[in-house]
Design an enzyme around this catalytic site. Structure first.
Site: not given
Ligand code: SF4
Length: 363
Positions: A43, A144, A126
């Protein structure tokens, strides 16, 4: 405009997207495990970076740091070296700091609570929601840019999505639509849809598993949603840099504050450089004198090919100059090494480009 979905439509929409995801999901390395550490690394690397660019870095990073504890134990220089070329180096510095904090405060395991995850360096709403929903199945919606675009089109929500009030409403809509029985798959399904089908330009609505729920499609608004964002005006900068080369083919790199432009060189090892306004040669010579206390520039500075290097809204023109010297200065805060070996240190892609022209110029 629509932010909420009534039952049973919401359940049908969820089912359609989840089914599609389970048969069409791309085989990506971070999807092979539910290890929060591996998901977290992915991520962070994927922030502002394309999947294709991330893949080789992800693999190499995890080979070097297979566990969170291994990352926490590592020297920062090694972490940055493995990140070199991926850009946005604050991500790597924060990742390293966060790994140390997790070892100190959470027994080496990525925290389960949203509040604890958000307290770590470099982890925003997020990233926390993505990691916690995928690894621990916590019912948190990850919003996002890709997901926001899909939700805006599904609900025919017009305007700039990043306006705080609109983003808040989208976040509320994302929580409402979340498939609570499979939050990790749901978040990934929305991201996957946004990356592969509901793309910014020319969405492939014919292949879309949720097209029958989509208001933008029904109203022929897919080109208008989301509204184009106002671009920040480009900032043009000219950076002159010196590649000093001794008879053994070695050069010198610096890292002390003030000797670099933080956007281009990211506080990593770099060639001595200065932003120039008028006369690059004179200004670079002055900079070197100031940097190392030379009475005069170290040698004749010979211009190498000019390079263009855009970073975010900066449009940089790099003006590399080669200086052949009998002896390199030995000073604190510098590193001397072979010009063709500088990739052994953490360096930004701007420095890589400069090194490449210097190597071909010195051959
Ligand atoms: S129908 Fe088209 S615009 Fe609507 S969600 Fe699917 S791909 Fe996006």
């Amino acid at each position: 405009m629509r932010h909420q979905w009534e039952e049973p439509e919401r359940a049908r929409l969820q089912l359609s997207l989840l089914r599609w995801f389970r048969t069409h999901r791309r085989d990506l390395p971070w999807r092979a495990s539910r290890d929060p550490y591996r998901i977290w690394i992915a991520e962070i690397m994927l922030q502002q970076t394309r999947i294709a660019a991330v893949l080789p870095y992800y693999d190499r990073f995890l080979r070097n740091f297979p566990t969170l504890r291994a990352l926490a134990r590592a020297r920062q220089e090694k972490v940055l070296r493995l990140w070199s070329g991926l850009g946005y180096y604050t991500r790597a510095r924060n990742l390293h700091r966060a790994a140390k904090e997790i070892v100190c405060n959470h027994g080496g395991k990525f925290p389960h609570r949203l509040r604890d995850a958000l307290a770590l360096p470099g982890i925003g709403r997020y990233t926390a929601a993505a990691v916690l929903s995928i690894a621990y199945r916590l019912p948190l919606a990850a919003l996002d840019g890709n997901v926001a675009r899909v939700l805006a089109r599904l609900g025919a929500i017009r305007g700039d999505l990043r306006v705080p009030r609109r983003w808040q409403r989208l976040a509320g809509g994302a929580e409402h639509l979340l498939a609570r029985q499979a939050p990790g798959d749901w978040n990934q399904a929305l991201m996957e849809l946004g990356e592969t089908i509901c793309t910014p330009q020319n969405p492939r609505c014919k292949d879309c598993p949720v097209s029958r729920f989509c208001l933008a499609r029904a109203r022929r608004l897919t080109r208008e949603i989301p509204a184009a964002r106002r671009k920040r005006a480009a900032v043009n900068v000219r950076i002159a840099c010196a590649i000093l080369a001794d008879p053994r083919g070695r050069t010198i790199l610096v890292r002390e504050p003030g000797a670099h432009d933080s956007v281009l060189f990211s506080r990593l090892w770099q060639f001595p450089a200065v932003e120039v306004r008028r006369e690059p040669l004179t200004e670079l010579g002055n900079h070197l004198r100031k940097l190392w206390g030379f009475g005069s520039p170290p040698a004749r500075l010979e211009a190498l090919p000019t390079l263009r290097h855009p970073v975010t809204f900066h449009k940089a023109t790099l003006l590399p100059f080669m200086a052949r010297v009998a002896k390199l200065p030995h000073l604190a805060g510098t590193r001397i090494l072979a010009l063709n070996q500088i990739l052994e240190l953490p360096v930004s892609s701007a420095t890589r480009k400069i090194a490449a022209v210097a190597v071909s110029g010195s051959a």
